[in-house]
Design a protein around this motif. Structure first.
Motif, short mmCIF file in Angstrom:
data_model
loop_
_atom_site.label_atom_id
_atom_site.label_comp_id
_atom_site.label_asym_id
_atom_site.label_seq_id
_atom_site.Cartn_x
_atom_site.Cartn_y
_atom_site.Cartn_z
N ALA A 108 -7.43 -10.24 -1.42
CA ALA A 108 -8.14 -9.05 -0.94
C ALA A 108 -8.90 -9.35 0.35
O ALA A 108 -9.03 -8.48 1.22
CB ALA A 108 -9.08 -8.54 -2.02
N CYS A 138 -3.99 -5.91 -2.86
CA CYS A 138 -4.11 -4.57 -2.27
C CYS A 138 -5.09 -3.71 -3.04
O CYS A 138 -5.91 -2.99 -2.45
CB CYS A 138 -2.74 -3.91 -2.22
N ALA A 139 -5.00 -3.76 -4.37
CA ALA A 139 -5.88 -2.94 -5.20
C ALA A 139 -7.34 -3.37 -5.04
O ALA A 139 -8.24 -2.53 -4.93
CB ALA A 139 -5.45 -3.02 -6.66
N ALA A 140 -7.59 -4.68 -5.01
CA ALA A 140 -8.96 -5.17 -4.88
C ALA A 140 -9.54 -4.83 -3.51
O ALA A 140 -10.76 -4.61 -3.38
CB ALA A 140 -8.99 -6.67 -5.12
N ASP A 142 -8.89 -2.17 -1.98
CA ASP A 142 -8.94 -0.70 -1.93
C ASP A 142 -8.19 -0.18 -0.71
O ASP A 142 -8.63 0.75 -0.02
CB ASP A 142 -10.39 -0.22 -1.90
N ALA A 143 -7.03 -0.79 -0.44
CA ALA A 143 -6.23 -0.43 0.72
C ALA A 143 -5.01 0.36 0.27
O ALA A 143 -4.22 -0.14 -0.55
CB ALA A 143 -5.79 -1.68 1.46
N THR A 145 -1.28 1.47 0.15
CA THR A 145 -0.16 0.57 0.37
C THR A 145 1.13 1.37 0.45
O THR A 145 1.47 2.09 -0.50
CB THR A 145 -0.08 -0.47 -0.76
N HIS A 200 -3.82 -1.71 -12.50
CA HIS A 200 -5.03 -1.77 -11.69
C HIS A 200 -5.63 -0.37 -11.47
O HIS A 200 -6.56 -0.22 -10.67
CB HIS A 200 -4.74 -2.43 -10.34
N VAL A 202 -4.23 2.29 -10.12
CA VAL A 202 -3.85 2.89 -8.85
C VAL A 202 -2.59 3.73 -9.04
O VAL A 202 -1.56 3.23 -9.50
CB VAL A 202 -3.58 1.81 -7.78
N GLY A 271 -2.12 4.49 -3.94
CA GLY A 271 -3.50 4.70 -3.56
C GLY A 271 -3.70 5.60 -2.37
O GLY A 271 -4.78 5.65 -1.79
#
Length: 272
Positions: A108, A138-140, A142-143, A145, A200, A202, A271
């Motif tokens: 992240a 990517c989830a951590a 908060d981007a 994708t 996650h 998302v 996301g």
């Protein structure tokens, strides 16, 4: 089967670039555009950049200014990716940096401040564990994708031939092979990625992005077919004998503009 030498990897990427561009799901890009930060520059991270086709395709469709960070394990490919000038949809400049690294070890922290993480034609080369690590990063962060041109394993050729289904099955087995202790996901990668994002929390939007190759794409259809058949015969050597006549017929059809090929892909926006 054909003994023609397959193209080098950079040459293959150049040959397929127009087909990838035509196939990608513009609708997902519109979703991305609406959710980008109002103040620039926006920072985009592209995984497995190859020769930079995603940068060349996506940057002009987004507002600027933009800063792209391109990741690949091959420094020669990254050198191709940074050649030339790209501008955004409003003519603003697009700057580029490169990072030669193992994509599956990104965290992240690498994506801090990212407005978007992208990739194209990449997921099938990951293992289940590697998909989980990339998704977690990517989830951590908060981007959002955007993962485009991911194979599903489904192919349709016209005119049809009795050997098509056997070659497709053998090729998909080859895509799931174990390489240096890594069991690749191949056509299972899309489902694995969606499931990983779900774990996650998302949500993922999916859109079809098939290659549709006809007479105007005969060179690409022939090169794709050679690689497809070669991999299938590596996986199932018993196919080599019947594949010889099959290859001659298919390549003659491609040269004459008679071969139609549909290679199914899916594009994913997580996301967004």
């Amino acid at each position: 089967m054909s003994t023609d030498v397959l193209l080098s990897f950079p040459a293959w990427l150049r040959l397929r670039e127009a087909a990838d561009a035509a196939a990608r799901a513009d609708g997902l890009v519109e979703v991305v555009r609406r959710r980008l930060p109002a103040a620039g520059p926006i920072v985009l991270h592209d995984l497995g950049s190859g020769t930079g086709s995603m940068l060349r395709w996506l940057a002009p469709r987004l507002p600027g200014p933009q800063h792209w960070i391109l990741y690949d394990r091959d420094p020669e490919l990254l050198a191709h990716a940074t050649a030339g000038t790209v501008t955004s949809a409003d003519g603003a400049p697009v700057s580029v940096a490169t990072r030669c690294t193992d994509l599956t070890r990104l965290t992240a922290a690498d994506f801090a401040g990212a407005a978007l993480v992208t990739a194209s034609a990449l997921l099938d080369m990951f293992t289940a564990e590697e998909v989980e690590r990339v998704v977690a990063a990517c989830a951590a962060a908060d981007a959002p994708t955007l993962l485009m041109i991911s194979v599903t394993g489904r192919v349709r050729l016209t005119p049809a031939h009795p050997l098509d289904a056997q070659v497709e099955a053998a090729f998909n087995e080859h895509q799931r092979r174990t390489v240096d202790g890594r069991r690749l996901l191949g056509p299972d990668a899309v489902d694995a990625t969606v499931a990983a994002f779900a774990r996650h929390g998302v949500a993922v939007q999916a859109s079809a992005s098939p290659w549709r190759l006809g007479a105007a794409q005969g060179e690409l259809a022939a090169e794709w077919f050679r690689g497809w058949l070669t991999a299938a015969c590596e996986q199932r050597p018993e196919l080599a004998a019947p594949a010889a006549g099959y290859a001659r017929r298919r390549l003659a059809d491609a040269a004459a503009g008679r071969l139609g090929v549909v290679v199914e892909h899916l594009d994913l926006l997580a996301g967004g």
